[in-house]
Design a protein around this motif. Structure first.
Motif, PDB file in Angstrom:
ATOM      1  N   TYR A  46       0.854  -1.204   0.000  1.00  0.00           N
ATOM      2  CA  TYR A  46       0.000   0.000   0.000  1.00  0.00           C
ATOM      3  C   TYR A  46       0.880   1.239   0.000  1.00  0.00           C
ATOM      4  O   TYR A  46       0.767   2.117   0.849  1.00  0.00           O
ATOM      5  N   GLU A  47       1.803   1.280  -0.981  1.00  0.00           N
ATOM      6  CA  GLU A  47       2.793   2.358  -1.025  1.00  0.00           C
ATOM      7  C   GLU A  47       2.242   3.687  -1.528  1.00  0.00           C
ATOM      8  O   GLU A  47       2.849   4.725  -1.283  1.00  0.00           O
ATOM      9  N   SER A  48       1.097   3.671  -2.232  1.00  0.00           N
ATOM     10  CA  SER A  48       0.655   4.914  -2.876  1.00  0.00           C
ATOM     11  C   SER A  48      -0.876   5.023  -2.886  1.00  0.00           C
ATOM     12  O   SER A  48      -1.582   4.039  -2.664  1.00  0.00           O
ATOM     13  N   VAL A 123      -1.830  -8.802 -12.878  1.00  0.00           N
ATOM     14  CA  VAL A 123      -2.557  -7.522 -12.829  1.00  0.00           C
ATOM     15  C   VAL A 123      -1.571  -6.373 -12.628  1.00  0.00           C
ATOM     16  O   VAL A 123      -0.626  -6.498 -11.829  1.00  0.00           O
ATOM     17  N   ASP A 124      -1.763  -5.295 -13.354  1.00  0.00           N
ATOM     18  CA  ASP A 124      -1.022  -4.037 -13.187  1.00  0.00           C
ATOM     19  C   ASP A 124       0.417  -4.118 -13.717  1.00  0.00           C
ATOM     20  O   ASP A 124       0.745  -3.474 -14.698  1.00  0.00           O
ATOM     21  N   ARG A 125       1.287  -4.889 -13.057  1.00  0.00           N
ATOM     22  CA  ARG A 125       2.701  -4.924 -13.459  1.00  0.00           C
ATOM     23  C   ARG A 125       3.039  -6.198 -14.220  1.00  0.00           C
ATOM     24  O   ARG A 125       2.417  -7.235 -13.999  1.00  0.00           O
ATOM     25  N   LYS A 126       4.063  -6.100 -15.031  1.00  0.00           N
ATOM     26  CA  LYS A 126       4.440  -7.262 -15.844  1.00  0.00           C
ATOM     27  C   LYS A 126       5.511  -8.098 -15.158  1.00  0.00           C
ATOM     28  O   LYS A 126       6.148  -7.644 -14.203  1.00  0.00           O
ATOM     29  N   GLY A 181       9.716   0.430 -17.367  1.00  0.00           N
ATOM     30  CA  GLY A 181       9.032   0.906 -18.575  1.00  0.00           C
ATOM     31  C   GLY A 181       9.029   2.422 -18.699  1.00  0.00           C
ATOM     32  O   GLY A 181       9.281   2.970 -19.775  1.00  0.00           O
ATOM     33  N   ARG A 182       8.745   3.117 -17.606  1.00  0.00           N
ATOM     34  CA  ARG A 182       8.665   4.584 -17.679  1.00  0.00           C
ATOM     35  C   ARG A 182      10.033   5.189 -17.936  1.00  0.00           C
ATOM     36  O   ARG A 182      10.158   6.155 -18.696  1.00  0.00           O
ATOM     37  N   ALA A 183      11.071   4.626 -17.311  1.00  0.00           N
ATOM     38  CA  ALA A 183      12.426   5.140 -17.540  1.00  0.00           C
ATOM     39  C   ALA A 183      12.821   4.931 -19.006  1.00  0.00           C
ATOM     40  O   ALA A 183      13.351   5.839 -19.665  1.00  0.00           O
ATOM     41  N   VAL A 259       3.223  10.600 -13.209  1.00  0.00           N
ATOM     42  CA  VAL A 259       2.338   9.563 -13.741  1.00  0.00           C
ATOM     43  C   VAL A 259       1.345   9.136 -12.655  1.00  0.00           C
ATOM     44  O   VAL A 259       1.725   9.049 -11.486  1.00  0.00           O
ATOM     45  N   ASP A 260       0.141   8.848 -13.053  1.00  0.00           N
ATOM     46  CA  ASP A 260      -0.971   8.281 -12.275  1.00  0.00           C
ATOM     47  C   ASP A 260      -2.252   9.076 -12.521  1.00  0.00           C
ATOM     48  O   ASP A 260      -3.250   8.504 -12.875  1.00  0.00           O
ATOM     49  N   ALA A 261      -2.187  10.418 -12.221  1.00  0.00           N
ATOM     50  CA  ALA A 261      -3.402  11.252 -12.310  1.00  0.00           C
ATOM     51  C   ALA A 261      -4.457  10.800 -11.315  1.00  0.00           C
ATOM     52  O   ALA A 261      -5.629  10.638 -11.660  1.00  0.00           O
TER      53      ALA A 261
END
Ligand code: AHR
Length: 323
Positions: A46-48, A123-126, A181-183, A259-261
């Motif tokens: 639950y980091e974010s 789910v979410d991450r690869k 991925g984002r980097a 990133v997120d919004a």
């Protein structure tokens, strides 16, 4: 006649047995309810704010769909996720889903699930795997394209600036697919623009407190930056706290892209403290439940489902609101 009666009794017993298949008896009354699909879901932590939104969305969607959810929170530890998945296997879940905290180290547990005949949804991450057949489906967002969109905004925003334009990056948890991925996406978008220079990149583990800490380090080591790219809203908001304490105006003295919004990110965008937000939607619960039902019922399904990535730009940055 006796034989005929016996035959009727036998048919009735069969009808009861087969008629009841797929149903369970309520412990406190005589009525029957349909047997529910059991989904074991391992959440990484639950980091974010984003992570909490995802957990809530999945809980809500499961309740709406009548899916029995076994939910486990791994508190940021891969071994807790492995333990949770193993317990779902032992409890005989119909489907297992999990958000892999890092990319590596999943093949053995996926093999265990496969041997038990339980489909697994990432789910979410690869993940990185030797054998893509070890999981049944993936649902999440395209992290690489999020990095590219962040870079594209920077290129447009600084279109008439000769440079060097100094970019600081607060990246997500090392070895996690959003951080990777984002980097990579950001670097790809800036590759053709040598006036941009990524001068420092430090991990803030996707946490607000660490974003603030890392920003302090950046200000000490590389005070002269033009752009901050934070891999999520929480870290951007932590960094904004640090900047304001140093009398630096976020969104003006330093352009901020994240990133997120999520709600607090969008509020900061409205206030002009964040210039550009790349969407990463946590609202995937309903799609996940549909996937679960399709898999369980042998219906066709998409192996990869990606959520939409919109770009939100503060109006002072002279672009459309959405692309
Ligand atoms: O995996 C998605 C990322 O993880 C989100 O961008 C971030 O906020 C979360 O912690």
């Amino acid at each position: 006649m006796k034989k005929f009666k016996m035959c009727i009794i036998f048919i009735c017993i069969c009808a009861m047995i087969f008629g009841l298949a797929g149903c369970v008896q309520r412990p406190d009354d005589d009525s029957e309810i349909p047997e529910r699909t059991v989904l074991g879901f391992s959440q990484l932590g639950y980091e974010s704010e984003w992570r909490t939104a995802l957990s809530n969305d999945i809980r809500r969607a499961a309740a709406r769909a009548g899916v029995q959810l076994m939910f486990d929170n791994a508190r940021q530890q891969q071994f807790n996720q492995l333990r949770a998945i193993r317990s779902f296997i032992l409890k005989g879940a119909d489907v297992i889903a999990f958000t892999p905290i890092v990319e590596d180290g999943w093949d053995n547990i996926l093999e265990e699930a496969r041997m038990a005949g339980i489909p697994v949804i990432i789910v979410d991450r690869k993940i990185e795997t030797e054998n893509e057949e070890l999981f049944t489906a993936f649902i999440g967002s395209d992290f690489h394209s999020q990095g590219v969109k962040a870079g594209e905004f920077m290129v447009e925003r600084f279109a008439y600036v000769e440079g060097p334009i100094r970019v600081a990056e607060i990246s997500g948890m090392p070895n996690s697919s959003p951080a990777i991925g984002r980097a990579a996406g950001l670097r790809e978008a800036l590759a053709e623009h040598p006036n941009f220079d990524i001068v420092i990149s430090v991990s803030g583990d996707f946490m607000r407190s660490k974003g603030r800490e890392v920003m302090e380090t950046i200000l000490r080591e590389m005070p002269d930056i033009d752009i901050l790219f934070a891999h999520n809203d929480d870290m951007a908001l932590g960094a904004i706290e640090a900047l304001e304490e140093h009398g630096i105006i976020p969104g003006e003295d330093i352009i901020i892209v994240s990133v997120d919004a999520q709600r607090s990110g969008l509020e900061a965008l409205q206030q002009g403290k964040i210039n550009c937000l790349i969407e990463c939607s946590p609202h995937i619960g309903d799609k996940l439940m549909t996937l679960v039902f399709n898999i369980v019922n042998g219906e066709p399904f998409d192996r990869y489902t990606y959520t939409e990535t919109r770009v939100f730009i503060h109006m002072d940055n002279e672009q459309d609101d959405e692309t």
